[in-house]
Structures are given as structure tokens and as C-alpha cells.
Scaffold this active site. Sequence first.
Site, PDB file in Angstrom:
ATOM      1  N   SER A  63       0.533  -1.414  -0.118  1.00 15.33           N
ATOM      2  CA  SER A  63      -0.228   0.013  -0.040  1.00 15.33           C
ATOM      3  C   SER A  63       0.678   1.139   0.170  1.00 15.33           C
ATOM      4  O   SER A  63      -0.116   2.598   0.219  1.00 15.33           O
ATOM      5  CB  SER A  63      -1.078   0.433   1.436  1.00 15.33           C
ATOM      6  OG  SER A  63      -2.170  -1.447   0.874  1.00 15.33           O
TER       7      SER A  63
ATOM      8  N   SER B 127     -17.460  -6.367   8.052  1.00 16.67           N
ATOM      9  CA  SER B 127     -16.929  -5.640   8.219  1.00 16.67           C
ATOM     10  C   SER B 127     -15.696  -5.621   8.804  1.00 16.67           C
ATOM     11  O   SER B 127     -14.639  -4.679   8.910  1.00 16.67           O
ATOM     12  CB  SER B 127     -17.354  -3.809   8.363  1.00 16.67           C
ATOM     13  OG  SER B 127     -17.985  -3.953   9.033  1.00 16.67           O
ATOM     14  N   GLY B 128     -15.571  -6.405  10.022  1.00 14.24           N
ATOM     15  CA  GLY B 128     -15.297  -6.650  10.736  1.00 14.24           C
ATOM     16  C   GLY B 128     -13.608  -7.625  10.057  1.00 14.24           C
ATOM     17  O   GLY B 128     -12.805  -7.484  10.466  1.00 14.24           O
TER      18      GLY B 128
ATOM     19  N   HIS C  39     -22.233  -4.449  14.203  1.00 18.80           N
ATOM     20  CA  HIS C  39     -22.205  -5.738  15.108  1.00 18.80           C
ATOM     21  C   HIS C  39     -23.827  -5.357  16.047  1.00 18.80           C
ATOM     22  O   HIS C  39     -23.803  -4.292  16.910  1.00 18.80           O
ATOM     23  CB  HIS C  39     -21.285  -5.980  15.983  1.00 18.80           C
ATOM     24  CG  HIS C  39     -20.089  -7.004  15.310  1.00 18.80           C
ATOM     25  ND1 HIS C  39     -20.029  -6.161  14.072  1.00 18.80           N
ATOM     26  CD2 HIS C  39     -18.942  -6.871  15.801  1.00 18.80           C
ATOM     27  CE1 HIS C  39     -18.699  -6.831  13.656  1.00 18.80           C
ATOM     28  NE2 HIS C  39     -17.998  -7.015  14.363  1.00 18.80           N
TER      29      HIS C  39
ATOM     30  N   GLN D  62     -22.124 -10.527  13.796  1.00 21.60           N
ATOM     31  CA  GLN D  62     -21.654  -9.304  12.875  1.00 21.60           C
ATOM     32  C   GLN D  62     -21.427  -9.430  12.141  1.00 21.60           C
ATOM     33  O   GLN D  62     -20.597 -10.487  10.967  1.00 21.60           O
ATOM     34  CB  GLN D  62     -19.801 -10.532  13.980  1.00 21.60           C
ATOM     35  CG  GLN D  62     -20.244 -10.276  15.275  1.00 21.60           C
ATOM     36  CD  GLN D  62     -18.642 -10.775  16.011  1.00 21.60           C
ATOM     37  OE1 GLN D  62     -18.368 -11.975  16.913  1.00 21.60           O
ATOM     38  NE2 GLN D  62     -17.193 -10.348  15.573  1.00 21.60           N
TER      39      GLN D  62
ATOM     40  N   ARG E  88     -21.109 -14.988  11.969  1.00 26.25           N
ATOM     41  CA  ARG E  88     -21.481 -13.852  10.733  1.00 26.25           C
ATOM     42  C   ARG E  88     -22.198 -13.916   9.940  1.00 26.25           C
ATOM     43  O   ARG E  88     -22.818 -15.106   9.751  1.00 26.25           O
ATOM     44  CB  ARG E  88     -19.698 -14.853   9.960  1.00 26.25           C
ATOM     45  CG  ARG E  88     -19.897 -13.134   8.660  1.00 26.25           C
ATOM     46  CD  ARG E  88     -19.254 -11.677   9.385  1.00 26.25           C
ATOM     47  NE  ARG E  88     -17.840 -12.042  10.292  1.00 26.25           N
ATOM     48  CZ  ARG E  88     -16.719 -11.798  10.760  1.00 26.25           C
ATOM     49  NH1 ARG E  88     -17.369 -10.137  10.873  1.00 26.25           N
ATOM     50  NH2 ARG E  88     -15.203 -12.367  10.729  1.00 26.25           N
TER      51      ARG E  88
ATOM     52  N   CYS F 112     -13.698  -6.241  19.118  1.00 24.58           N
ATOM     53  CA  CYS F 112     -15.119  -5.003  18.400  1.00 24.58           C
ATOM     54  C   CYS F 112     -16.794  -5.481  19.519  1.00 24.58           C
ATOM     55  O   CYS F 112     -17.460  -4.452  19.493  1.00 24.58           O
ATOM     56  CB  CYS F 112     -15.348  -5.316  17.467  1.00 24.58           C
ATOM     57  SG  CYS F 112     -14.775  -6.642  16.630  1.00 24.58           S
TER      58      CYS F 112
ATOM     59  N   ASN G  64     -19.245  -1.006  14.507  1.00 23.86           N
ATOM     60  CA  ASN G  64     -17.697  -1.962  14.940  1.00 23.86           C
ATOM     61  C   ASN G  64     -16.471  -1.256  14.487  1.00 23.86           C
ATOM     62  O   ASN G  64     -15.191  -1.977  14.688  1.00 23.86           O
ATOM     63  CB  ASN G  64     -17.680  -3.438  14.183  1.00 23.86           C
ATOM     64  CG  ASN G  64     -18.516  -2.930  12.452  1.00 23.86           C
ATOM     65  OD1 ASN G  64     -18.926  -2.773  11.972  1.00 23.86           O
ATOM     66  ND2 ASN G  64     -17.243  -4.393  11.888  1.00 23.86           N
TER      67      ASN G  64
ATOM     68  N   ARG H  87      -3.578  -8.508  24.416  1.00 22.87           N
ATOM     69  CA  ARG H  87      -4.450  -7.932  25.370  1.00 22.87           C
ATOM     70  C   ARG H  87      -5.088  -8.830  26.300  1.00 22.87           C
ATOM     71  O   ARG H  87      -5.192  -7.797  27.595  1.00 22.87           O
ATOM     72  CB  ARG H  87      -6.579  -8.062  24.034  1.00 22.87           C
ATOM     73  CG  ARG H  87      -6.003  -7.623  22.810  1.00 22.87           C
ATOM     74  CD  ARG H  87      -7.922  -7.847  22.500  1.00 22.87           C
ATOM     75  NE  ARG H  87      -8.362  -7.262  21.318  1.00 22.87           N
ATOM     76  CZ  ARG H  87      -8.797  -7.542  20.392  1.00 22.87           C
ATOM     77  NH1 ARG H  87      -9.073  -8.887  20.090  1.00 22.87           N
ATOM     78  NH2 ARG H  87      -8.702  -7.270  19.236  1.00 22.87           N
TER      79      ARG H  87
HETATM   80  O1  L14 Z   1      -9.877  -9.962  17.586  1.00 25.46           O
HETATM   81  O2  L14 Z   1     -13.179 -10.669  12.039  1.00 25.46           O
HETATM   82  O3  L14 Z   1     -10.211  -7.722  16.997  1.00 25.46           O
HETATM   83  O4  L14 Z   1     -15.588  -9.797  12.757  1.00 25.46           O
HETATM   84  C1  L14 Z   1     -11.861  -8.021  15.146  1.00 25.46           C
HETATM   85  C2  L14 Z   1     -12.824  -8.387  14.050  1.00 25.46           C
HETATM   86  C3  L14 Z   1     -11.621 -10.499  15.713  1.00 25.46           C
HETATM   87  C4  L14 Z   1     -12.129 -10.245  13.808  1.00 25.46           C
HETATM   88  C5  L14 Z   1     -10.188  -9.070  16.574  1.00 25.46           C
HETATM   89  C6  L14 Z   1     -13.906  -9.854  13.137  1.00 25.46           C
HETATM   90  C7  L14 Z   1     -10.436  -9.193  15.233  1.00 25.46           C
HETATM   91  C8  L14 Z   1     -13.163 -10.397  14.595  1.00 25.46           C
END
Ligand code: L14
Length: 335
Positions: free
Chosen positions: A39, A157-158, A240, A154, A233, A127, A313, A98
Amino acid sequence: MYNVAVVGATGLVGREMVSILESRNFPVKSLKLLATSRSQGTIVQFKGQDIVVEEATPNSFEGIQIALFSAGEKGSKELAPFAVKAGAVVIDNSNAFRMEPDVPLVVPEVNEEKLREHKGIIANPNCSTIQMVVALAPLHRRFKIKRIVVSTYQSVSGTGREAVEELWEETKNILEGKPITPKVYPHQIAFNLLPHIDIFYPNGFSKEEMKMVNETRKILDDQSIKICATTVRVPVFRAHSESVNIETELPITPEEVREILSKAPGVVVVDKPEEAVYPMPIMAEGKDEVFVGRIRKDESIENGIVMWIVSDNIRKGAALNAVQIAESLIKLGLI
Ligand code: L14
């Protein structure tokens, strides 16, 4: 004013971070946009100026004070330590750090004070976890939550831009009677649901489900809360949704929940089901708040509430929360 870097600047979350820094008038002295070599050279606008995206390398962080990472787990593990060594505070959107004991996992409305303990890296939660704890923290304080059962819905877009493309393409092709070949997801996502987010563990739960369990306990600072999550999903582009069922120590009523949540920071109660008014992904899209509705008594247990929680999200679930963490660091004099 601060020298800020965004790592992963061309992704859905990275671009949202740049636009949120601008719209919230974050005190940016200079903005460096970093991404993979693929990119490099991309132009991103910030406050009317063209910024050229540079390749992220270990040497990218000289003079940077705040580094917002949305570069995936691998990118964060590789580069965040270099950013810290260069003197930056890293706010990392990935799963990489985390659960590390000396890394604060922060949702400013809930546990901003944890930022005081940071040692260079601060983690932005998952998220689905973020939007749930924004709504549950004020209820936990008042009624003590013993158990949470949550199912998520969910958006694609995640997963990122390729998944958004995939949902469009599949939808279009199916409507035109053409064949489809899923690439991002293991199955067709258009007109379908996948009870599968991230990888699976031997206990049968997905990694996304276990993130919700472990991160929620860490953020609410209560290892005694029992949590059972199912993450799904759905063919929705953005935001979400979650069906959340809580069991509390103290008696709890829907009226009390509505009252507490209507005063809770970052929460908007949208709850007139008889008028068909409840939170939906299309209303949360592009917004900052966590929307809660369908608040009702769980009549199957003594002290229980069920509710429906929706949020964008990419904003509260990712980019906005990261920028809010940076704002909290400034407010608390930690940077
Ligand atoms: O752990 O695919 O922050 O919606 C965030 C996006 C896990 C998967 C995370 C998805 C990711 C999530």
C-alpha cells in the site's frame, strides 16, 4: 500537539482512525501513515492535505509519540516493540497483547483508570466485547452480574475490505443467477449465516467467543463472571448486533436498566418495540454510540434481563475506541 502514526493506515479501521482524528480535532502535530509495502504510495487525505502512505518498518517510529496500530496480530507483534522502544505509546487494535497481564485493556467509559498502569502498549478490545461492556459495566456496578449468555450477529466489515467486496459480489452474482466462489469466508455469506468467527479451539468454542469471555472479565475486573458466547457472521455490511442475557446477584427490573443506561456514557437507549423502534445495524452505522433496546425481564430466572445491543464495529468497536484511549491519555496527563 502530538506526532501521531497510524499503522495499517489503508485498511478499513486505519482509514476510519484518520477520519476520526480529523473530525474530533485530535491535537495532531504531524501524522505519519504506515502500511505494508503493497500500500506504499497510496494517498490518504487528512485535513485537506494529501498524505503519502509509507512502508512500515522497525525504523518508522522516530519522534512518534502516539502510534495507533491496526495492522493485524502479526503486524503488531512485529512492529509494536520498535514503536515502544522509540518512545511512542502504542494503542493496538489487534488481539496480540490483550490478555498480557501488564497491558491495560481499555474502554474509556468503563476502565479509563487502568491507563495509569501502561508500560508502552495499551490494547483495544475486540469489537464485540467493547459494545457489550459499555452497556454492561454500569449494570454490573449496580446489580453485580453473575452470568452472561451472548449471541452475536457480526457484520462482514470486521473481516476487512475483501469481505465487504465478497458480500457485494456474491449478492450480485446470486441475484443474476451466476455461480459464486467464496474466497474470504469458508462458505457463501450472502443470504446465509456462519456460526464461525476466527479459529476453533478444542473445547468447541471459537477464538472470537473466547475473546469475549476473557476480555470481558479483564475489563470488568471480575474473574467470577460466567460467560457463554456464540459468535455468528451475518450478511450485514456494517455494525455488530448482540443478544445479551444477564443474570444478576441483586434483583433487577427493565425500568431500572433503562434508567441507568439512559444516563450511561456512550449509550443510547432505543426501546419502543410497540412502535417498531429498536436498535438496528443500519441505524448504528457511522455513529459513535452503543445502542440498547428490547430491554426485558428474563422470566426464566429470578434476577435476569435480556437486551439487544448494536454498535458500529469499525467505530466504537475499533477506530473510535482507540482514539478515545489516546484522548484519555492526554486528559490524565499520561503522555
Ligand atoms: O480480534 O472478523 O479484533 O469481525 C476483529 C474483527 C477478530 C475478528 C479482533 C471479525 C478481530 C473480527
